[in-house]
Design a protein around this motif. Structure first.
Motif, PDB file in Angstrom:
ATOM      1  N   MET A 103      28.124 -50.715  62.145  1.00 47.56           N
ATOM      2  CA  MET A 103      28.104 -49.539  61.295  1.00 47.56           C
ATOM      3  C   MET A 103      29.452 -48.817  61.325  1.00 47.56           C
ATOM      4  O   MET A 103      29.837 -48.240  60.326  1.00 47.56           O
ATOM      5  CB  MET A 103      26.973 -48.604  61.723  1.00 47.56           C
ATOM      6  N   GLU A 104      30.125 -48.872  62.468  1.00 45.23           N
ATOM      7  CA  GLU A 104      31.432 -48.215  62.568  1.00 45.23           C
ATOM      8  C   GLU A 104      32.428 -48.843  61.587  1.00 45.23           C
ATOM      9  O   GLU A 104      33.139 -48.135  60.875  1.00 45.23           O
ATOM     10  CB  GLU A 104      31.947 -48.311  63.995  1.00 45.23           C
ATOM     11  N   GLN A 105      32.468 -50.162  61.556  1.00 40.86           N
ATOM     12  CA  GLN A 105      33.379 -50.855  60.634  1.00 40.86           C
ATOM     13  C   GLN A 105      32.992 -50.588  59.184  1.00 40.86           C
ATOM     14  O   GLN A 105      33.842 -50.416  58.321  1.00 40.86           O
ATOM     15  CB  GLN A 105      33.403 -52.360  60.912  1.00 40.86           C
ATOM     16  N   PHE A 106      31.690 -50.544  58.905  1.00 37.96           N
ATOM     17  CA  PHE A 106      31.190 -50.240  57.566  1.00 37.96           C
ATOM     18  C   PHE A 106      31.707 -48.875  57.105  1.00 37.96           C
ATOM     19  O   PHE A 106      32.222 -48.733  55.994  1.00 37.96           O
ATOM     20  CB  PHE A 106      29.657 -50.280  57.594  1.00 37.96           C
ATOM     21  N   THR A 107      31.596 -47.883  57.976  1.00 35.84           N
ATOM     22  CA  THR A 107      32.073 -46.536  57.657  1.00 35.84           C
ATOM     23  C   THR A 107      33.578 -46.539  57.416  1.00 35.84           C
ATOM     24  O   THR A 107      34.068 -45.890  56.480  1.00 35.84           O
ATOM     25  CB  THR A 107      31.707 -45.566  58.790  1.00 35.84           C
ATOM     26  N   LYS A 108      34.323 -47.258  58.239  1.00 37.00           N
ATOM     27  CA  LYS A 108      35.778 -47.342  58.053  1.00 37.00           C
ATOM     28  C   LYS A 108      36.125 -47.962  56.704  1.00 37.00           C
ATOM     29  O   LYS A 108      37.052 -47.507  56.024  1.00 37.00           O
ATOM     30  CB  LYS A 108      36.414 -48.170  59.167  1.00 37.00           C
ATOM     31  N   GLU A 109      35.401 -48.991  56.310  1.00 41.96           N
ATOM     32  CA  GLU A 109      35.679 -49.652  55.033  1.00 41.96           C
ATOM     33  C   GLU A 109      35.372 -48.736  53.852  1.00 41.96           C
ATOM     34  O   GLU A 109      36.123 -48.694  52.874  1.00 41.96           O
ATOM     35  CB  GLU A 109      34.884 -50.957  54.915  1.00 41.96           C
ATOM     36  N   ILE A 110      34.281 -47.993  53.941  1.00 41.66           N
ATOM     37  CA  ILE A 110      33.952 -47.036  52.871  1.00 41.66           C
ATOM     38  C   ILE A 110      35.033 -45.964  52.782  1.00 41.66           C
ATOM     39  O   ILE A 110      35.496 -45.618  51.693  1.00 41.66           O
ATOM     40  CB  ILE A 110      32.571 -46.396  53.109  1.00 41.66           C
ATOM     41  N   ASP A 111      35.448 -45.433  53.914  1.00 45.28           N
ATOM     42  CA  ASP A 111      36.493 -44.407  53.934  1.00 45.28           C
ATOM     43  C   ASP A 111      37.795 -44.941  53.343  1.00 45.28           C
ATOM     44  O   ASP A 111      38.474 -44.252  52.576  1.00 45.28           O
ATOM     45  CB  ASP A 111      36.738 -43.907  55.361  1.00 45.28           C
TER      46      ASP A 111
END
Length: 66
Positions: free
Chosen positions: A1-9
């Motif tokens: 989920m951390e990487q997912f959030t980084k990609e969205i940002d």
């Protein structure tokens, strides 16, 4: 989920489109049931390797479990 959030940002920051692709390995349960979880793990690794060869250098590949 951390990487997912980084990609969205990152997509928002650079105003790039953001896409998510989910895929399902058909009959995967049968592999585990017939050959064992060790073989199933090897199949998942191979699927990941093949999928990663189709990505661009900046793309992210990660697992999703239900």
């Amino acid at each position: 989920m951390e990487q997912f959030t980084k990609e969205i940002d990152r997509a928002r920051r650079h105003q790039f489109p953001f896409s998510i692709l989910f895929f399902d390995a058909d009959h995967f349960k049968r592999v585990n049931d017939t050959y064992g979880h060790g073989a199933g793990d090897a199949v998942l690794c191979e699927i990941g390797e093949r999928a990663s060869r189709c990505l661009r250098s900046g793309d992210t590949l990660g697992p999703f479990w239900r």
